[in-house]
Design a protein around this motif. Structure first.
Motif, PDB file in Angstrom:
ATOM      1  N   GLN A   1      -8.511   4.306  -2.762  1.00 13.28           N
ATOM      2  CA  GLN A   1      -8.355   4.449  -1.317  1.00 13.28           C
ATOM      3  C   GLN A   1      -8.820   3.172  -0.641  1.00 13.28           C
ATOM      4  O   GLN A   1      -9.818   2.569  -1.050  1.00 13.28           O
ATOM      5  CB  GLN A   1      -9.193   5.616  -0.803  1.00 13.28           C
ATOM      6  CG  GLN A   1      -8.601   6.964  -1.080  1.00 13.28           C
ATOM      7  CD  GLN A   1      -9.484   8.077  -0.542  1.00 13.28           C
ATOM      8  OE1 GLN A   1      -9.779   8.981  -1.276  1.00 13.28           O
ATOM      9  NE2 GLN A   1      -9.907   8.010   0.698  1.00 13.28           N
TER      10      GLN A   1
ATOM     11  N   TRP B   1       0.833  -1.195   0.000  1.00 14.62           N
ATOM     12  CA  TRP B   1       0.000   0.000   0.000  1.00 14.62           C
ATOM     13  C   TRP B   1       0.872   1.250   0.000  1.00 14.62           C
ATOM     14  O   TRP B   1       1.983   1.251   0.522  1.00 14.62           O
ATOM     15  CB  TRP B   1      -0.897   0.029   1.223  1.00 14.62           C
ATOM     16  CG  TRP B   1      -1.824  -1.145   1.337  1.00 14.62           C
ATOM     17  CD1 TRP B   1      -2.204  -2.009   0.346  1.00 14.62           C
ATOM     18  CD2 TRP B   1      -2.482  -1.592   2.510  1.00 14.62           C
ATOM     19  NE1 TRP B   1      -3.063  -2.949   0.831  1.00 14.62           N
ATOM     20  CE2 TRP B   1      -3.253  -2.711   2.166  1.00 14.62           C
ATOM     21  CE3 TRP B   1      -2.511  -1.139   3.817  1.00 14.62           C
ATOM     22  CZ2 TRP B   1      -4.046  -3.396   3.089  1.00 14.62           C
ATOM     23  CZ3 TRP B   1      -3.290  -1.816   4.742  1.00 14.62           C
ATOM     24  CH2 TRP B   1      -4.048  -2.931   4.368  1.00 14.62           C
ATOM     25  N   VAL B   2       0.344   2.323  -0.586  1.00 11.52           N
ATOM     26  CA  VAL B   2       1.053   3.599  -0.625  1.00 11.52           C
ATOM     27  C   VAL B   2       0.120   4.697  -0.143  1.00 11.52           C
ATOM     28  O   VAL B   2      -1.096   4.567  -0.217  1.00 11.52           O
ATOM     29  CB  VAL B   2       1.565   3.936  -2.045  1.00 11.52           C
ATOM     30  CG1 VAL B   2       2.578   2.922  -2.516  1.00 11.52           C
ATOM     31  CG2 VAL B   2       0.427   4.042  -3.036  1.00 11.52           C
ATOM     32  N   GLN B   3       0.709   5.763   0.343  1.00 13.41           N
ATOM     33  CA  GLN B   3      -0.112   6.894   0.763  1.00 13.41           C
ATOM     34  C   GLN B   3      -0.549   7.699  -0.457  1.00 13.41           C
ATOM     35  O   GLN B   3       0.111   7.696  -1.504  1.00 13.41           O
ATOM     36  CB  GLN B   3       0.655   7.764   1.752  1.00 13.41           C
ATOM     37  CG  GLN B   3       0.845   7.062   3.087  1.00 13.41           C
ATOM     38  CD  GLN B   3       1.449   7.957   4.133  1.00 13.41           C
ATOM     39  OE1 GLN B   3       2.248   8.839   3.817  1.00 13.41           O
ATOM     40  NE2 GLN B   3       1.088   7.717   5.388  1.00 13.41           N
ATOM     41  N   ARG B   4      -1.653   8.381  -0.312  1.00 14.54           N
ATOM     42  CA  ARG B   4      -2.214   9.174  -1.406  1.00 14.54           C
ATOM     43  C   ARG B   4      -1.193  10.179  -1.950  1.00 14.54           C
ATOM     44  O   ARG B   4      -1.171  10.459  -3.142  1.00 14.54           O
ATOM     45  CB  ARG B   4      -3.475   9.882  -0.919  1.00 14.54           C
ATOM     46  CG  ARG B   4      -4.175  10.684  -1.990  1.00 14.54           C
ATOM     47  CD  ARG B   4      -5.423  11.362  -1.424  1.00 14.54           C
ATOM     48  NE  ARG B   4      -5.994  12.262  -2.393  1.00 14.54           N
ATOM     49  CZ  ARG B   4      -6.920  11.913  -3.277  1.00 14.54           C
ATOM     50  NH1 ARG B   4      -7.372  10.673  -3.291  1.00 14.54           N
ATOM     51  NH2 ARG B   4      -7.399  12.796  -4.130  1.00 14.54           N
ATOM     52  N   SER B   5      -0.343  10.708  -1.105  1.00 18.93           N
ATOM     53  CA  SER B   5       0.674  11.672  -1.553  1.00 18.93           C
ATOM     54  C   SER B   5       1.616  11.043  -2.582  1.00 18.93           C
ATOM     55  O   SER B   5       2.083  11.725  -3.504  1.00 18.93           O
ATOM     56  CB  SER B   5       1.466  12.213  -0.360  1.00 18.93           C
ATOM     57  OG  SER B   5       2.102  11.144   0.329  1.00 18.93           O
TER      58      SER B   5
ATOM     59  N   SER C   1      -5.407   3.233  -8.892  1.00 22.17           N
ATOM     60  CA  SER C   1      -5.316   3.366  -7.445  1.00 22.17           C
ATOM     61  C   SER C   1      -6.708   3.520  -6.854  1.00 22.17           C
ATOM     62  O   SER C   1      -7.614   4.026  -7.512  1.00 22.17           O
ATOM     63  CB  SER C   1      -4.473   4.597  -7.097  1.00 22.17           C
ATOM     64  OG  SER C   1      -4.388   4.740  -5.700  1.00 22.17           O
TER      65      SER C   1
ATOM     66  N   PRO D   1      -3.699  13.407   2.329  1.00 22.55           N
ATOM     67  CA  PRO D   1      -2.467  12.917   1.703  1.00 22.55           C
ATOM     68  C   PRO D   1      -1.913  11.658   2.372  1.00 22.55           C
ATOM     69  O   PRO D   1      -1.165  10.907   1.758  1.00 22.55           O
ATOM     70  CB  PRO D   1      -1.487  14.081   1.863  1.00 22.55           C
ATOM     71  CG  PRO D   1      -2.338  15.289   2.077  1.00 22.55           C
ATOM     72  CD  PRO D   1      -3.585  14.798   2.755  1.00 22.55           C
ATOM     73  N   THR D   2      -2.312  11.419   3.628  1.00 24.31           N
ATOM     74  CA  THR D   2      -1.805  10.250   4.354  1.00 24.31           C
ATOM     75  C   THR D   2      -2.717   9.027   4.246  1.00 24.31           C
ATOM     76  O   THR D   2      -2.407   7.987   4.827  1.00 24.31           O
ATOM     77  CB  THR D   2      -1.612  10.602   5.840  1.00 24.31           C
ATOM     78  OG1 THR D   2      -2.844  11.115   6.354  1.00 24.31           O
ATOM     79  CG2 THR D   2      -0.506  11.636   6.023  1.00 24.31           C
ATOM     80  N   ASP D   3      -3.831   9.140   3.524  1.00 25.16           N
ATOM     81  CA  ASP D   3      -4.726   7.996   3.346  1.00 25.16           C
ATOM     82  C   ASP D   3      -4.005   6.895   2.575  1.00 25.16           C
ATOM     83  O   ASP D   3      -3.252   7.166   1.633  1.00 25.16           O
ATOM     84  CB  ASP D   3      -5.984   8.396   2.570  1.00 25.16           C
ATOM     85  CG  ASP D   3      -6.946   9.218   3.404  1.00 25.16           C
ATOM     86  OD1 ASP D   3      -6.754   9.323   4.633  1.00 25.16           O
ATOM     87  OD2 ASP D   3      -7.893   9.772   2.816  1.00 25.16           O
ATOM     88  N   TRP D   4      -4.264   5.647   2.932  1.00 25.23           N
ATOM     89  CA  TRP D   4      -3.627   4.510   2.279  1.00 25.23           C
ATOM     90  C   TRP D   4      -4.406   4.105   1.035  1.00 25.23           C
ATOM     91  O   TRP D   4      -5.633   4.112   1.040  1.00 25.23           O
ATOM     92  CB  TRP D   4      -3.509   3.329   3.242  1.00 25.23           C
ATOM     93  CG  TRP D   4      -2.489   3.595   4.307  1.00 25.23           C
ATOM     94  CD1 TRP D   4      -2.745   3.961   5.590  1.00 25.23           C
ATOM     95  CD2 TRP D   4      -1.075   3.549   4.171  1.00 25.23           C
ATOM     96  NE1 TRP D   4      -1.565   4.148   6.273  1.00 25.23           N
ATOM     97  CE2 TRP D   4      -0.517   3.899   5.416  1.00 25.23           C
ATOM     98  CE3 TRP D   4      -0.213   3.253   3.119  1.00 25.23           C
ATOM     99  CZ2 TRP D   4       0.854   3.957   5.633  1.00 25.23           C
ATOM    100  CZ3 TRP D   4       1.156   3.310   3.338  1.00 25.23           C
ATOM    101  CH2 TRP D   4       1.676   3.655   4.586  1.00 25.23           C
ATOM    102  N   CYS D   5      -3.661   3.756  -0.013  1.00 23.07           N
ATOM    103  CA  CYS D   5      -4.258   3.407  -1.301  1.00 23.07           C
ATOM    104  C   CYS D   5      -3.609   2.153  -1.860  1.00 23.07           C
ATOM    105  O   CYS D   5      -2.439   1.863  -1.591  1.00 23.07           O
ATOM    106  CB  CYS D   5      -4.042   4.535  -2.317  1.00 23.07           C
ATOM    107  SG  CYS D   5      -4.745   6.116  -1.839  1.00 23.07           S
TER     108      CYS D   5
END
Length: 140
Positions: A117, A65-69, A115, A126-130
């Motif tokens: 969320q 997983w990656v952060q939205r940023s 991608s 920006p810190t939401d996981w995607c």
């Protein structure tokens, strides 16, 4: 901590090292085109490929997983037409022995990025996981 990097000029996007390269073992070095003639015969042409190996990096239900940023960083790179060739650096085996580096471009024909969320909320932070699917191709 293992990481994958995608470098374009001074921009370095850091991705989780556990993204899965889902098409790593897919044969790609031989291109094939075929067609039927008016008589019904089959014509097959094959040639070797020098570049264009697909590199699809994908997260799973519980990894990568990656952060939205990070998605926003990737989107900024994708939106540059005729952008520079980038360097993709993947961890090498055994762990700690360096990286495997590839010169890559985005595969835009199939959508360079997908991608979603993991937890929907409005507005997204920006810190939401995607989740992430990143489609690249090796160019040299």
């Amino acid at each position: 901590d293992l990481t994958i990097t995608l470098t374009s000029g001074a921009t370095v996007v850091t991705l989780p090292g556990d993204l899965q390269w889902v098409d790593e073992m897919t044969p790609w070095k031989v291109a094939q085109v075929y067609e039927h003639t008016l008589t019904g015969a089959l014509l097959v042409s094959e040639s070797g490929r020098l570049a264009g190996r697909p590199i699809t990096l994908q997260s799973g239900s519980d990894f990568g997983w990656v952060q939205r940023s990070v998605i926003e960083q990737l989107q900024a790179l994708v939106e540059v037409a005729n952008g520079p060739v980038m360097t993709l650096s993947l961890p090498a085996y055994p762990i700690g022995s360096g990286t495997r580096d590839f010169s890559v471009r985005f595969r835009r024909d199939t959508g360079a990025i997908e991608s979603a969320q993991l937890k929907h909320r409005i507005p997204p932070a920006p810190t939401d996981w995607c989740s992430l699917v990143l489609r690249l191709m090796q160019v040299s």
